[in-house]
Design an enzyme around this catalytic site. Sequence first.
Site, mmCIF file in Angstrom:
data_model
loop_
_atom_site.group_PDB
_atom_site.id
_atom_site.type_symbol
_atom_site.label_atom_id
_atom_site.label_comp_id
_atom_site.label_asym_id
_atom_site.label_seq_id
_atom_site.Cartn_x
_atom_site.Cartn_y
_atom_site.Cartn_z
ATOM 1 N N TYR A 66 42.324 -14.458 -7.630
ATOM 2 C CA TYR A 66 43.069 -15.259 -6.644
ATOM 3 C C TYR A 66 42.293 -15.410 -5.340
ATOM 4 C CZ TYR A 66 47.000 -16.187 -9.562
ATOM 5 O OH TYR A 66 47.781 -16.687 -10.586
ATOM 6 N N GLN A 100 51.840 -29.034 -11.133
ATOM 7 C CA GLN A 100 51.627 -27.662 -11.622
ATOM 8 C C GLN A 100 50.619 -26.953 -10.726
ATOM 9 O OE1 GLN A 100 51.171 -27.849 -16.235
ATOM 10 N NE2 GLN A 100 50.784 -29.895 -15.445
ATOM 11 N N ASN A 101 50.043 -27.690 -9.794
ATOM 12 C CA ASN A 101 48.981 -27.110 -8.964
ATOM 13 C C ASN A 101 49.558 -26.270 -7.831
ATOM 14 O OD1 ASN A 101 47.373 -28.569 -10.626
ATOM 15 N ND2 ASN A 101 46.875 -30.160 -9.142
ATOM 16 N N HIS A 118 54.764 -24.351 -9.980
ATOM 17 C CA HIS A 118 54.169 -23.010 -10.131
ATOM 18 C C HIS A 118 53.963 -22.304 -8.796
ATOM 19 C CE1 HIS A 118 52.507 -24.339 -14.330
ATOM 20 N NE2 HIS A 118 53.794 -24.062 -14.350
ATOM 21 N N CYS A 126 56.126 -9.299 -2.295
ATOM 22 C CA CYS A 126 56.124 -7.856 -2.525
ATOM 23 C C CYS A 126 56.516 -7.569 -3.977
ATOM 24 C CB CYS A 126 57.100 -7.171 -1.569
ATOM 25 S SG CYS A 126 57.087 -5.374 -1.748
ATOM 26 N N CYS A 129 60.095 -5.054 -2.857
ATOM 27 C CA CYS A 129 61.225 -5.538 -2.065
ATOM 28 C C CYS A 129 61.227 -7.074 -2.084
ATOM 29 C CB CYS A 129 61.140 -4.976 -0.633
ATOM 30 S SG CYS A 129 60.000 -5.863 0.457
ATOM 31 N N THR A 187 46.328 -33.193 -16.651
ATOM 32 C CA THR A 187 46.877 -31.945 -17.208
ATOM 33 C C THR A 187 46.583 -31.880 -18.699
ATOM 34 O OG1 THR A 187 48.849 -30.605 -17.591
ATOM 35 C CG2 THR A 187 49.209 -32.983 -17.406
ATOM 36 N N GLU A 214 39.872 -36.930 -20.961
ATOM 37 C CA GLU A 214 39.774 -36.799 -22.417
ATOM 38 C C GLU A 214 41.147 -36.956 -23.058
ATOM 39 O OE1 GLU A 214 39.880 -31.981 -22.868
ATOM 40 O OE2 GLU A 214 37.940 -32.912 -22.375
ATOM 41 N N ALA A 230 40.585 -39.198 -12.314
ATOM 42 C CA ALA A 230 41.737 -39.598 -11.498
ATOM 43 C C ALA A 230 41.293 -40.145 -10.142
ATOM 44 C CB ALA A 230 42.667 -38.401 -11.313
#
Length: 240
Positions: A66, A100-101, A118, A126, A129, A187, A214, A230
Amino acid sequence: MPAIESARALLKNAKNIAVLTGAGISAESGIPTFRGASGLWKQFRPEELATPEAFARDPQTVWEWYHWRRKLIAGAKPNAGHLALARLEQGIPEFTLVTQNVDGLHQAAGSKAVLELHGSIWTVRCTQCPHEWMDRGTAEGRQLLYCRCGALARPGVVWFGEVLPPDIWREAEEAVKSCDLLLVIGTSAVVYPAAGLVPLARSSGARVMEINIERSPIANIIDLQLTGQAGHLLPELVEE
Ligand code: OAD
């Protein structure tokens, strides 16, 4: 009629448009997609990292992935595809962009009606909590983030096996059920429930147009396929 002309005609007649985007729309902003040639980070598939189990087993590797993506996204700008969708929104009475990004580039391009299925990569949550917060920092490497309560924090995005935010999902379903045209852009359409929005639009009577470099698994249920990038095709389409 060339495909781009047919696509313009479909767009011109649409009063209510829904759009579903995936990682492919941000590829030209320099953000790698999840699948395909450039899709893998180290040797991992997304299904091996973006899960609660992977995080429980090895939070440092998941945070490292991440942090790597957050840094790429922090340096990225919306591309011509994002900008064309923001322009399109202005000319259509009813318009919903479902993405979805997690990169926020649609909003950065000026899109207003954006549903993030998402979540956002800048949200941190957290593990113990209910506290959730925005963190735009770009830490390096395997650095773990912690909550103010002292517990380990996790990226505030939706992982495989987790439920999508219910309100956002409901709005996305409503948008595709009521649209007369669904644009599906960049996608692979293999991750559910998001991919299920395409047959839902279809069964609700919408026309479906796809933009991808594709052939994707939804190729046999769409009305029109535009093959290409795109960032190249969307400005051509929206220009009219
Ligand atoms: P994928 O990486 O699965 O698919 C990207 C798609 O974009 C592929 O079909 C490519 O052919 C296409 N593509 C690549 N560059 C393009 C370009 N310049 N123009 C048009 N199309 C292009 O990404 P998603 O479908 O978004 O979820 O993946 C779905 C979910 O899987 C993600 O939201 C993420 C991931 O794991 C979670 O992390 C829960």
